[in-house]
Design an enzyme around this catalytic site. Sequence first.
Site, PDB file in Angstrom:
ATOM      1  N   GLN A 189       0.850  -1.258  -0.021  1.00 35.10           N
ATOM      2  CA  GLN A 189       0.201   0.047  -0.085  1.00 35.10           C
ATOM      3  C   GLN A 189       0.731   1.390   0.038  1.00 35.10           C
ATOM      4  OE1 GLN A 189      -2.929   0.213   3.192  1.00 35.10           O
ATOM      5  NE2 GLN A 189      -4.187  -1.546   2.222  1.00 35.10           N
TER       6      GLN A 189
ATOM      7  N   HIS B 261     -14.000  -1.845   3.057  1.00 34.58           N
ATOM      8  CA  HIS B 261     -12.365  -2.086   3.119  1.00 34.58           C
ATOM      9  C   HIS B 261     -11.732  -1.656   1.875  1.00 34.58           C
ATOM     10  CE1 HIS B 261     -12.473  -4.392   6.842  1.00 34.58           C
ATOM     11  NE2 HIS B 261     -13.134  -5.215   6.380  1.00 34.58           N
ATOM     12  N   LEU B 262     -12.168  -1.866   0.923  1.00 30.72           N
ATOM     13  CA  LEU B 262     -11.960  -1.457  -0.785  1.00 30.72           C
ATOM     14  C   LEU B 262     -12.240  -0.031  -0.576  1.00 30.72           C
ATOM     15  CD1 LEU B 262     -10.882  -2.249  -3.359  1.00 30.72           C
ATOM     16  CD2 LEU B 262     -13.402  -2.756  -3.982  1.00 30.72           C
ATOM     17  N   ALA B 263     -13.435   0.573   0.177  1.00 39.49           N
ATOM     18  CA  ALA B 263     -13.723   1.803  -0.132  1.00 39.49           C
ATOM     19  C   ALA B 263     -12.500   2.805   0.163  1.00 39.49           C
ATOM     20  CB  ALA B 263     -14.791   2.205   0.818  1.00 39.49           C
ATOM     21  N   ASP B 264     -11.633   2.408   1.498  1.00 36.95           N
ATOM     22  CA  ASP B 264     -10.613   3.172   1.845  1.00 36.95           C
ATOM     23  C   ASP B 264      -9.278   3.066   0.929  1.00 36.95           C
ATOM     24  OD1 ASP B 264      -8.643   1.633   3.316  1.00 36.95           O
ATOM     25  OD2 ASP B 264     -10.383   1.054   4.191  1.00 36.95           O
ATOM     26  N   GLN B 265      -8.988   1.774   0.314  1.00 35.77           N
ATOM     27  CA  GLN B 265      -7.843   1.414  -0.295  1.00 35.77           C
ATOM     28  C   GLN B 265      -8.075   2.264  -1.741  1.00 35.77           C
ATOM     29  OE1 GLN B 265      -7.108  -2.717  -0.768  1.00 35.77           O
ATOM     30  NE2 GLN B 265      -8.302  -3.117   1.114  1.00 35.77           N
TER      31      GLN B 265
ATOM     32  N   HIS C  22     -10.992   4.758   8.653  1.00 34.64           N
ATOM     33  CA  HIS C  22      -9.696   4.636   7.769  1.00 34.64           C
ATOM     34  C   HIS C  22      -9.997   5.388   6.330  1.00 34.64           C
ATOM     35  CE1 HIS C  22      -8.400   1.360  10.078  1.00 34.64           C
ATOM     36  NE2 HIS C  22      -7.423   1.225   9.411  1.00 34.64           N
TER      37      HIS C  22
END
Length: 355
Positions: free
Chosen positions: A100, A300-304, A325
């Site tokens: 990341q 989780h994907l939303a913040d990535q 996050h």
Amino acid sequence: MIEIDGSYGEGGGQVIRTAVALSAVTGKEVKVTNIRKNRPNPGLKQQHLKALETAASICRARTSGLFPGSTELFFSPMEIKGGKYEIDIGTAGSITLLLQSLMPALPFAKEKVELMIKGGTDVAWSPTIDYLQHVTFRALKHLGYAGSVTLKKRGYYPRGGGEVSAVFEPCKLRGFHFRKEEENKRGGENPIEEDIRKGGRDLNQGKEVMGVSHASNLPAHVPARQAEAAESILLEAGYGSRINVQSCELLSTGSGITIWSGYCGGSALGERGLPAEKVGRRAAEEIISELRTEASVDVHLADQLIPYMALAGNSSYMVREITLHAATNIWVTEQFLGVKFRIEEKEGLFEVSVD
């Protein structure tokens, strides 16, 4: 120079990872203070240091404050270079979190970047390697991202020993609007799923969920029970599933399961004294909570996705919750790129967009 308060919002390693990656992209020097200030053990840890050192190597950055426990760092990047790099985190530190710190910058490298990384592939408080491969990269492909990861060996806490290879090509990011209907395409655009179908269970009911249940140095029935429990819960909720079962002998001992469908995933790791059935159930319940909504991506994907969407422009998604996050990643990204994200509540969901 951009100054970032590392205690802002989520206040953990994500602030550092996003700040350094976007510093490399923009060429702007960054100073991060109060690093992990509110954590039980503040400052940089081994996995943060390895990520920062690798980022510095790739973009020939001048740095200061890179030592264990440091609560302040300075990062001054030059040109992002291609090449081959070998990274040994030295612990079960998360390989996916290390990536990341690098991935948003790698589309802007002059040549292909090849990484061989040793560390933890399935460890707590981080995306699993299977989630990165089957959910994150699936989504990034729609934004024009050209990268892939290949699992060589799994590594569990505390010994690690996992190995992952990753390849990234220079590319031009493009905008994309994530919608639920895109997620519903069976099989999607993931080439790995055909292999999993060959060894998985064919329960064609409703939307199909793919997955991998795995264990090292444990009886073969452990990953099998994880998979069976997940399949049972999914079937009750109306979702067919194909979960591949893997049992092997590696340096570290552990187990886990990751399942996915489109831009949503669920995962859980085994723990001493925790029945395998509970591990499988946790992963199933996590993804079901996402699939039952009209959200286009999971939380989780939303913040990535935030830094990539900002770099691509003209992008959006729907998510059921704005996590700390995600809010933190939005704030850090806006400091570097001069963009402004919009968050609008719509029928119990949140639309996140950027021009």
